[in-house]
Design a protein around this motif. Structure first.
Motif, mmCIF file in Angstrom:
data_model
loop_
_atom_site.group_PDB
_atom_site.id
_atom_site.type_symbol
_atom_site.label_atom_id
_atom_site.label_comp_id
_atom_site.label_asym_id
_atom_site.label_seq_id
_atom_site.Cartn_x
_atom_site.Cartn_y
_atom_site.Cartn_z
ATOM 1 N N VAL A 4 0.817 -1.174 0.261
ATOM 2 C CA VAL A 4 0.019 0.080 -0.093
ATOM 3 C C VAL A 4 0.884 1.263 -0.018
ATOM 4 N N GLU A 5 0.394 2.314 -0.939
ATOM 5 C CA GLU A 5 1.148 3.712 -0.633
ATOM 6 C C GLU A 5 2.832 3.480 -0.957
ATOM 7 N N GLY A 6 3.151 2.282 -1.912
ATOM 8 C CA GLY A 6 4.658 2.218 -2.304
ATOM 9 C C GLY A 6 5.394 1.317 -1.109
ATOM 10 N N ASP A 7 4.645 1.106 -0.068
ATOM 11 C CA ASP A 7 5.207 0.452 0.970
ATOM 12 C C ASP A 7 4.873 -1.258 1.038
ATOM 13 N N VAL A 8 5.805 -2.143 1.536
ATOM 14 C CA VAL A 8 5.413 -3.748 1.587
ATOM 15 C C VAL A 8 5.684 -4.247 2.830
ATOM 16 N N VAL A 9 4.632 -4.716 3.516
ATOM 17 C CA VAL A 9 4.934 -5.514 4.575
ATOM 18 C C VAL A 9 4.731 -6.955 4.531
ATOM 19 N N SER A 10 5.359 -8.011 4.981
ATOM 20 C CA SER A 10 5.590 -9.288 4.573
ATOM 21 C C SER A 10 5.826 -10.242 5.732
ATOM 22 N N GLN A 11 5.313 -11.419 5.588
ATOM 23 C CA GLN A 11 5.419 -12.469 6.366
ATOM 24 C C GLN A 11 5.631 -13.846 5.621
ATOM 25 N N LYS A 12 6.734 -14.324 6.086
ATOM 26 C CA LYS A 12 7.265 -15.867 5.681
ATOM 27 C C LYS A 12 6.465 -16.924 5.879
ATOM 28 N N VAL A 13 5.862 -18.019 5.077
ATOM 29 C CA VAL A 13 4.836 -18.863 5.887
ATOM 30 C C VAL A 13 5.090 -20.084 4.997
ATOM 31 N N SER A 14 4.753 -21.632 5.472
ATOM 32 C CA SER A 14 4.882 -22.785 4.956
ATOM 33 C C SER A 14 3.302 -23.406 5.365
ATOM 34 N N ILE A 15 2.788 -23.914 4.273
ATOM 35 C CA ILE A 15 1.395 -24.640 4.097
ATOM 36 C C ILE A 15 1.700 -25.937 3.779
ATOM 37 N N GLU A 16 0.909 -26.618 4.780
ATOM 38 C CA GLU A 16 1.037 -28.094 4.642
ATOM 39 C C GLU A 16 0.177 -28.514 3.411
ATOM 40 N N PRO A 17 0.398 -29.802 2.923
ATOM 41 C CA PRO A 17 -0.578 -30.190 1.589
ATOM 42 C C PRO A 17 -2.032 -30.123 1.926
ATOM 43 N N HIS A 18 -2.748 -29.583 1.096
ATOM 44 C CA HIS A 18 -4.325 -29.682 1.242
ATOM 45 C C HIS A 18 -4.654 -28.848 2.563
ATOM 46 N N LYS A 19 -3.878 -28.075 2.915
ATOM 47 C CA LYS A 19 -4.568 -27.417 4.256
ATOM 48 C C LYS A 19 -4.541 -25.738 4.041
ATOM 49 N N THR A 20 -5.449 -25.251 4.803
ATOM 50 C CA THR A 20 -5.573 -23.806 4.724
ATOM 51 C C THR A 20 -5.333 -23.170 6.061
ATOM 52 N N VAL A 21 -4.144 -22.028 6.116
ATOM 53 C CA VAL A 21 -3.879 -21.485 7.137
ATOM 54 C C VAL A 21 -4.140 -19.837 7.234
ATOM 55 N N LYS A 22 -4.361 -19.288 8.480
ATOM 56 C CA LYS A 22 -4.769 -17.966 8.407
ATOM 57 C C LYS A 22 -3.193 -17.266 8.827
ATOM 58 N N VAL A 23 -2.811 -16.091 8.209
ATOM 59 C CA VAL A 23 -1.434 -15.773 8.134
ATOM 60 C C VAL A 23 -1.780 -13.986 8.891
ATOM 61 N N SER A 24 -1.233 -13.856 9.635
ATOM 62 C CA SER A 24 -1.256 -12.282 10.220
ATOM 63 C C SER A 24 0.065 -11.645 9.912
ATOM 64 N N LEU A 25 0.080 -10.704 9.314
ATOM 65 C CA LEU A 25 1.116 -9.700 9.175
ATOM 66 C C LEU A 25 1.622 -8.800 10.104
ATOM 67 N N PRO A 26 2.851 -8.446 10.213
ATOM 68 C CA PRO A 26 3.259 -7.359 11.286
ATOM 69 C C PRO A 26 2.517 -6.129 10.941
ATOM 70 N N ASN A 27 2.311 -5.399 11.860
ATOM 71 C CA ASN A 27 1.389 -4.121 11.958
ATOM 72 C C ASN A 27 1.980 -3.221 10.938
#
Length: 884
Positions: A272-295
């Motif tokens: 947003v507005e030229g800035d980027v916030v990111s979070q590394k994540v690994s997802i197991e096969p056939h799974k759904t995960v909720k990922v929260s990014l740093p504020n």
């Protein structure tokens, strides 16, 4: 509204959506057939080679009725008594409205682990879905408000030629439309909308809106699908709309669904507005995960404010899941507004206040049912309707619990125009057992356990929360209309689902709960619903946050003739001792004309001579009622009230109850009376005791004001009653001098006009308010004797689709009273709809001038003219000059 006038705009909208999301709608080329005519299986029908030669064109998104109407197999159910010619599902049985819907489309089987997804945003009520001879939904899919997404990658045809077949079953039970609110109530056993069995403002929808009623689309992603993004904005402290802002906190999360058989690692990014916030994540096969990014800390944010208080700034952001090899698996564009809402308790009024960004907002709201009773939704219709609400100087819309959680396109319009939204879930006191009711098939206690499937209700509620929670306009959640859900639903929704999926908005158990507005005066916590003497709005204390209060809304003659046959355009006759159903035309009562107090309110203007005279005088009552309602509530801002929500501001079909504009988006005088009474800075006069008052809805105090009160008699002679200087604090009302004695003397013989002009330091008029006063007997005898005003009208084009209309009333004239402006197709004589006016049903004093901006759809190839006519102004027709 002529939908074809927006084709180009819609094409651009859809094209933008495709390129942005790698997603496309399946919204054309559908075929359908009744199961009474088609006996083949879903496996067979969904085979691309199966012949559809006997099938007819279908409307998707749409319902069975919208398809039958498009194929001219039924008459328009919104016109006259046509709805009675359409078989009702309660009598025909459900099979009559159970239909197959089939769509062929091109999509090749993806490679390299890419996925293809099929999404339904709404089916009513249950269905089976087949693709290329295979059943797609292995589990039952039911419930009107539940979105479903299916991974169809393995089902796609190798040739790229695919056939989708969906059989849609109606609700069960369908309910008996026996004249009760929601018919016999049984429709509420489903998780669906309730009004379709009939209400006091609508006749039954014969198929109960069975069909694929909302969008269907295909989305292509990589092996990981990004779904349900969630953006929360925190705006600490008390803010003002202008100037440099302190930081805001943006909290972002999303769900990632791994459709592959391998563990996948990558990075979720928020841009947003030229800035980027990111979070590394690994997802197991056939799974759904909720990922929260740093504020994310947003510096000097551009805040979102309700209409009338500041700008509706919106940010466009992108969430992207990028795999370890730097390929983008999926991305979603999310628009959001930076704002924070609080709802503290006001100990003086004993009701909730609404604060936005730390500033308290006096709520001026309207109750909303649904845009179209047959679910024919469109972005341009939503835009027009929400714009009308903004133009009324309202700041909140409540979505009534007998309909639905509104569509994202509705919320997008509310985001643009600054309308806060009070969103009910699917309960009503009528169907769900608040009261004993002889029309209902089940007793009160049985109905309080509705719907039959509590888990489905909760699943649907959770899904709808995810669908609309990112919209800054969404302000309040509510369990239902005038009744709370059953305890197990209520507790789970309130204590578990909402805190987990939202957690930023207040939840009311039901719409007139004492947790919102303490009920200290008896009754149900809302109403009344009929025409009231203006003194009631000013002097009678009602509930401190009244969720439903209002009355009339009959349109003018041009409005009525769109849905009432000429032979039925009969004048309702006022008989104090008879019900309107005994005196009004049957087509009028079918379209929910009640007349309760209406004709009686017209009598002071003189008994209507004919239907034209009735409609003209009805607009005077419309204007006065809603100006008086909002002025009366505003006069007790923060002492008696923290808000009021009018019942209601629109109709989803051709009804005559509670509307500021009709189904065809043609405005009536209610809208402009309400617009006047709801001004941000407003001068007004208490009709009971003659006290002059100021109202300031803004955040800042205003000084160096001059209020001029003039009396203008029926001949146009002007005399000064009072002039005084004043100031007013922020967000309050203020009493000034009393002019009752003067008004009584001046108005005694014929009545007249009280003109209030509030001027700023530079003598600029910031508020003008013109009241028409009755004579000493409470009659408007002077209006009946007014001489014609030779009003001058000039039309100046500003740009395509935008005009400036100047009304000038020469000195020596009487007041040019109550003028209605229209943009009209010269050949057909029909109004161009929708058209937006900065003012209408307006009066011009002798020697005065009004400039009114008019906006309309400029795509028409016909010759357009402006017409102006008033109470004592002969109709004028002015050609629209070409833009130089």
């Amino acid at each position: 509204m002529k939908r074809n006038s927006f084709i180009v705009w819609l094409f651009l909208l859809c094209f933008t959506g495709v390129t942005a999301q790698n997603r496309y709608e399946l919204n054309s080329g559908w075929k359908c057939r009744s199961i009474e005519d088609e006996k083949a299986t879903g496996e067979a029908i969904s085979t691309p080679s199966y012949s559809l030669s006997a099938w007819k064109n279908a409307v998707v998104p749409g319902t069975v009725l919208t398809t039958l109407l498009a194929n001219k197999e039924i008459p328009d159910p919104f016109y006259g008594m046509n709805n009675e010619l359409i078989p009702d599902i309660y009598k025909t049985g459900r099979d009559h409205y159970t239909y197959w819907f089939v769509k062929s489309f091109k999509e090749e089987t993806p490679v390299n682990g890419n996925q293809v997804w099929l999404t339904f945003r709404g089916i009513n009520y249950s269905c089976k879905i087949y693709l290329n001879g295979q059943l797609v939904n292995k589990e039952p899919y039911e419930g009107m408000f539940l979105r479903k997404t299916f991974n169809i990658t393995s089902m796609l045809s190798k040739s790229g030629d695919n056939r989708l077949a969906v059989i849609v079953y109606p609700p069960n039970p369908v309910g008996n439309p026996n004249g009760g609110q929601g018919g016999d109530g049984a429709i509420a056993r489903n998780v669906s909308h309730q009004y379709v069995a009939g209400w006091d403002w609508i006749q039954p929808i014969r198929d109960r809106n069975t069909g694929i009623w909302d969008k269907v689309y295909i989305e292509k992603t990589g092996s990981v699908n990004l779904v349900n993004p969630h953006i929360v904005t925190l705006v600490p402290g008390k803010r003002v709309p202008d100037g440099v802002q302190k930081d805001a906190v943006i909290k972002v999360s999303a769900e990632l669904e791994n459709a592959s058989a391998e563990k996948i690692s990558g990075v979720l990014k928020f841009s947003v507005e030229g800035d980027v916030v990111s979070q590394k994540v690994s997802i197991e096969p056939h799974k759904t995960v909720k990922v929260s990014l740093p504020n994310y800390i947003l510096k000097n944010p551009k805040l979102w404010w309700p209409a009338g208080y500041g700008e509706q700034n919106l940010y466009k952001s992108e969430l992207t899941f990028e795999k370890e090899d730097k390929t983008v698996s999926d991305s979603e564009t999310v628009q959001f507004g930076v704002r924070e809402i609080q709802t503290p308790w006001n100990p003086i009024t004993q009701s909730r206040e609404t604060h936005v960004n730390g500033q308290k907002i006096f709520i001026k709201g309207g109750n909303w049912i649904i845009s179209d009773a047959m679910l024919r939704f469109s972005p341009e219709r939503y835009d027009a309707e929400i714009r009308f609400h903004r133009d009324m100087n309202l700041n909140l819309i409540r979505i009534w619990g007998g309909a639905l959680v509104e569509r994202p396109e509705f919320y997008e319009a509310c985001d643009r125009y600054g309308m806060l939204v009070f969103q009910d879930f699917w309960m009503s006191g009528d169907c769900n057992g608040r009261w004993l009711d002889p029309f209902k098939i089940d007793d009160q206690w049985t109905r309080r356990k509705y719907p039959d499937n509590h888990n489905l209700f909760l699943e649907s509620a959770a899904d709808m929360i995810k669908m609309v929670r990112n919209h800054p306009s969404l302000a309040i959640w509510c369990g239902g209309n005038e009744i709370a859900p059953p305890d197990d639903i209520l507790h789970t929704l309130r204590d578990s689902i909402l805190p987990a999926l939202d957690g930023t908005r207040i939840f009311f158990d039901y719409s007139n709960t004492e947790k919102m507005s303490l009920n200290t005066i008896g009754g149900n916590g809302d109403g009344p619903y009929t025409i009231q003497p203006l003194s009631v709005f000013w002097n009678h204390k009602t509930w401190p946050f009244n969720s439903e209060v209002g009355s009339v809304g009959v349109g003018d003659y041009e409005s009525l003739k769109r849905f009432i046959p000429e032979k039925n355009m009969n004048l309702p006759v006022h008989h104090p001792n008879q019900k309107p159903s005994e005196t009004a035309d049957s087509v009028w009562t079918y379209h929910t004309y009640t007349g309760v107090g209406y004709e009686g309110s017209l009598e002071p203007y003189g008994t209507p001579k004919d239907i034209h005279d009735f409609c003209r005088k009805a607009q005077l009552v419309n204007y006065d009622q809603y100006r008086g309602l909002m002025e009366g509530f505003s006069s007790h801002m923060w002492s008696w009230y923290t808000g009021v929500i009018i019942w209601k501001t629109q109709n989803p079909w051709t009804a005559m109850r509670g509307q500021m504009y009709d189904y065809y988006l043609d405005v009536n005088a209610c809208l402009y009376g309400l617009r006047n009474g709801s001004e941000k800075l407003h001068a007004m006069c208490n009709p009971v005791d003659g006290t002059l008052m100021l109202v300031n809805n803004g955040f800042d105090p205003v000084s160096n004001l001059t209020l001029v009160a003039n009396w203008i008699d029926m001949d146009g002679k002007n005399s000064l009653i009072k002039q005084e200087t004043s100031s007013i604090d922020a967000s309050c009302s203020k009493k000034l001098n009393n002019i009752k004695k003067e008004l009584d003397v001046l108005a005694k013989e014929k009545g007249g006009f009280l003109q209030l002009q509030l001027m700023g330091a530079n003598k600029n008029v910031v508020s003008e308010n013109i009241y028409w006063q009755p004579d000493g007997n409470g009659k408007y005898s002077g209006l009946a004797q007014m001489k014609e005003a030779k009003l001058k009208v000039a039309v100046k084009p500003l740009k395509a689709g935008k005009l400036e209309v100047t009304l000038s009333n020469p000195t020596g004239n009487p007041v040019a009273f109550f003028n209605r402006i229209s943009v009209v197709d010269k050949k057909s004589g029909e109004r161009i709809l929708p058209t937006f006016f900065s003012d209408n049903y307006c009066s011009v004093v002798p020697g005065g001038e009004k400039k009114i901006e008019v906006e309309y759809n400029a795509s028409s190839k016909s010759r357009l003219v402006v017409t102006v006519s008033g109470w004592n102004v002969a109709e004028k027709e002015i050609s629209i000059p070409k833009i130089k």
